[in-house]
Design an enzyme around this catalytic site. Structure first.
Site, short mmCIF file in Angstrom:
data_model
loop_
_atom_site.label_atom_id
_atom_site.label_comp_id
_atom_site.label_asym_id
_atom_site.label_seq_id
_atom_site.Cartn_x
_atom_site.Cartn_y
_atom_site.Cartn_z
N ASP A 1 5.88 9.25 19.70
CA ASP A 1 5.93 10.54 20.40
C ASP A 1 6.07 10.41 21.92
O ASP A 1 6.26 11.41 22.60
CB ASP A 1 4.66 11.35 20.09
CG ASP A 1 4.68 11.86 18.66
OD1 ASP A 1 5.77 12.22 18.19
OD2 ASP A 1 3.62 11.89 18.03
N HIS B 1 -2.25 4.09 18.43
CA HIS B 1 -1.94 4.41 17.03
C HIS B 1 -2.98 3.77 16.13
O HIS B 1 -3.44 2.66 16.41
CB HIS B 1 -0.54 3.88 16.66
CG HIS B 1 0.00 4.52 15.43
ND1 HIS B 1 -0.31 4.08 14.18
CD2 HIS B 1 0.81 5.59 15.28
CE1 HIS B 1 0.30 4.86 13.29
NE2 HIS B 1 0.98 5.78 13.94
N1 CMC Z 1 -5.60 7.28 25.64
C1 CMC Z 1 -6.77 6.74 26.04
N2 CMC Z 1 -7.59 6.03 25.26
C2 CMC Z 1 -7.22 5.87 23.98
C3 CMC Z 1 -6.02 6.41 23.49
C4 CMC Z 1 -5.20 7.13 24.36
N3 CMC Z 1 -4.04 7.66 23.95
N4 CMC Z 1 -5.91 6.11 22.18
C5 CMC Z 1 -7.01 5.40 21.87
N5 CMC Z 1 -7.79 5.25 22.97
C6 CMC Z 1 -9.04 4.48 23.06
C7 CMC Z 1 -10.22 5.23 22.50
O1 CMC Z 1 -10.88 5.98 23.48
C8 CMC Z 1 -11.06 4.11 21.95
O2 CMC Z 1 -11.69 3.47 23.02
P1 CMC Z 1 -13.19 2.83 22.86
O3 CMC Z 1 -13.02 1.74 21.87
O4 CMC Z 1 -13.57 2.40 24.21
O5 CMC Z 1 -14.04 3.96 22.34
C9 CMC Z 1 -10.04 3.11 21.41
O6 CMC Z 1 -8.88 3.31 22.23
C10 CMC Z 1 -9.69 3.31 19.94
O7 CMC Z 1 -9.26 4.66 19.78
P2 CMC Z 1 -9.55 5.52 18.51
O8 CMC Z 1 -9.48 6.97 18.88
O9 CMC Z 1 -10.81 5.05 17.83
O10 CMC Z 1 -8.31 5.11 17.62
P3 CMC Z 1 -7.77 5.87 16.37
O11 CMC Z 1 -7.06 4.88 15.56
O12 CMC Z 1 -8.86 6.64 15.70
O13 CMC Z 1 -6.77 6.95 17.01
C11 CMC Z 1 -4.83 8.01 17.83
C12 CMC Z 1 -5.40 6.84 16.99
C13 CMC Z 1 -3.32 8.03 17.64
C14 CMC Z 1 -5.41 9.33 17.31
C15 CMC Z 1 -5.19 7.78 19.31
O14 CMC Z 1 -4.63 6.57 19.78
C16 CMC Z 1 -4.74 8.95 20.19
O15 CMC Z 1 -5.47 9.94 20.30
N6 CMC Z 1 -3.54 8.84 20.83
C17 CMC Z 1 -3.02 9.94 21.63
C18 CMC Z 1 -2.38 10.99 20.74
C19 CMC Z 1 -1.06 10.50 20.17
O16 CMC Z 1 -0.20 10.01 20.88
N7 CMC Z 1 -0.87 10.72 18.86
C20 CMC Z 1 0.38 10.38 18.17
C21 CMC Z 1 0.19 9.26 17.20
S1 CMC Z 1 1.74 8.60 16.60
C22 CMC Z 1 2.53 9.90 15.79
C23 CMC Z 1 1.76 10.56 14.70
O17 CMC Z 1 0.84 10.04 14.10
O18 CMC Z 1 2.13 11.69 14.40
#
Ligand code: CMC
Length: 430
Positions: free
Chosen positions: A365, A307
């Site tokens: 989720d 998140h």
């Molecule tokens: N699986 C694998 N790696 C992940 C995941 C994941 N679910 N989430 C983040 N990472 C890694 C990412 O690859 C990155 O690694 P590195 O630093 O080595 O490059 C690091 O963790 C930081 O991730 P980010 O994408 O820069 O983080 P963000 O804050 O931009 O993204 C997120 C947040 C929710 C989009 C992401 O965690 C994600 O894609 N999660 C899976 C989708 C999900 O469950 N979404 C629902 C969110 S909660 C409900 C809502 O918002 O509606």
């Protein structure tokens, strides 16, 4: 004590004093609104990693401590003691309603549940396998063409009618989308039923037999809706605010929010979690799956994990996890293989260095789809359920923005990296 920041351009020596704004809780915010005028530069923050886009009094999150407050009330207390419509009222009006206020609100929502018959006919234009989010987004946008008596955004009463109308009608529209995909007749709302019981009836009743609404299912939905009702300036809420900041029709702004929610990084994750669990199949395949997640080139994410704000347990995920066991037990489905698989996946991921070092925990989720599935709701409808709940938050944020006398159109700037000026070339010279 008021703090100031000083920003100095090391090339010119020019300095700018930046005021610091303090909220009631949470990190301070540096006011950079005069920076461009003073220094001729913009700030750069893709994805709004460090940018507060607005001031708001609605919802507070402490991502490190795993705290979520709606109008100051912890979500855990609301989940235990309140109802979705009371929470919607709280989000919109700012205080817990008195009995008379709540009764009036419930009555108003109940009286707005039907949609215009012409609007229902729009569904006939969609292919039977259209994704329900596509239908809901389009039909909500088309409400702008119907309710002309409530779209003067400068009139507080109009804003209120809009708020009640969209909260009341979204379940009816969602159910119509579902019925269309099944090829079954629409079921009209029944105003003697409570919000979630009515929704279940519209989803699952058919004219040829009696449908018994399961109170356990209605209660579970109500609780899930409380947990999804608002989450401060998330992508869909920011989309509603940005669209609304132009003075756009409010139904169009909500439709924009529905579309933004649909993405798998946001509300679409609940559907993606079920797809992922189906794909993994059994606990024996978890290690192989996680190896693909950790291989950055694979483009696979552990859906329902991670998140932007929570770097600790998402408090909503904790509640939903506990709720999964209770609901499945009450529904006589306690040995659900999906739940067992999800629990095992969570256990393994939470011990894995990749997820630990990045502070990736289950989010709201991860478990919600398991409950929706147990209630008989198909995966393609999961994000629609999220949209129904989040409408309460979207409306509260839209109201807050529109009624702010200092509101400005949302208009970000950019770092341009395209070609510099060049002359047009006739086609034969290219
Ligand atoms: N699986 C694998 N790696 C992940 C995941 C994941 N679910 N989430 C983040 N990472 C890694 C990412 O690859 C990155 O690694 P590195 O630093 O080595 O490059 C690091 O963790 C930081 O991730 P980010 O994408 O820069 O983080 P963000 O804050 O931009 O993204 C997120 C947040 C929710 C989009 C992401 O965690 C994600 O894609 N999660 C899976 C989708 C999900 O469950 N979404 C629902 C969110 S909660 C409900 C809502 O918002 O509606």
């Amino acid at each position: 004590m008021s703090t100031k920041f000083e920003l100095k351009n090391l090339a010119t020596g020019k300095t700018t004093q930046l005021d610091v704004m303090s909220g009631t809780i949470g990190p301070d915010v540096i006011d950079i609104s005069h920076l461009t005028r003073d220094q001729g530069v913009f700030t750069y923050d893709p994805g709004f990693m460090a940018t507060a886009s607005t001031e708001s009094k609605i919802t507070y999150i402490d991502g490190d401590a795993g705290v979520l407050l709606y109008r100051g009330y912890p979500v855990e207390q609301l989940a235990e003691k309140s109802s979705f419509l009371e929470v919607a009222n709280l989000l919109i009006y700012g205080t817990l309603p008195t009995k008379a206020q709540l009764d009036a609100f419930l009555n108003s929502i109940m009286r707005h549940t039907m949609v215009n018959e012409h609007l229902l006919r729009f569904f006939q234009g969609f292919h039977h396998n259209a994704h329900p989010m596509a239908m809901v987004s389009a039909v909500v946008a088309s409400m702008a063409a119907f309710y002309h008596d409530s779209t003067d955004i400068h009139d507080p009463r109009h804003r209120e009618i809009f708020a009640h109308r969209i909260i009341a009608k979204l379940p009816t529209i969602a159910a119509a989308a579902y019925k269309h995909s099944l090829g079954q007749p629409f079921v009209y709302p029944r105003n003697n039923l409570r919000y979630c019981a009515n929704m279940l009836n519209m989803f699952f009743a058919v004219p040829c037999e009696t449908y018994a609404i399961d109170p356990v299912a209605a209660e579970a939905l109500d609780l899930l809706f409380i947990l999804h009702a608002d989450h401060e300036q998330n992508a869909s809420t920011s989309t509603v605010r940005l669209a609304g900041s132009t003075g756009a029709n409010p139904y169009a702004a909500i439709s924009a929010g529905v579309s933004a929610l649909w993405g798998p990084a946001h509300g679409g994750a609940n559907e993606a979690v079920l797809d992922m669990l189906d794909g993994i199949g059994s606990a024996a395949n978890i290690d192989k799956f996680l190896a693909r997640v950790k291989d950055k080139d694979g483009g696979v994410r552990l859906m329902g994990f991670g998140h932007r704000v929570y770097k600790n347990f998402d408090p909503r995920a904790k509640i939903i996890r506990g709720m999964c066991y209770r609901v499945l037990e009450k529904l006589g489905k306690s040995n659900d293989p999906l739940l067992e698989l999800a629990v095992r996946l969570e256990e393994i991921a939470l011990k894995d260095e990749y997820f630990v070092s990045r502070k990736l925990y289950p989010n709201v989720d991860f478990y919600s789809g398991i409950i929706y599935s147990a209630l008989g709701i198909p995966p393609s409808m999961f994000t629609v359920m999220f949209a129904i709940a989040r409408t309460a938050g979207w409306v509260a944020h839209w109201q807050e923005m529109v009624s702010d006398p200092h509101k400005k159109i949302g208009r970000p700037r950019q770092l341009y990296t395209g070609p510099t000026q060049r002359d047009y070339q006739p086609i034969e010279k290219r």
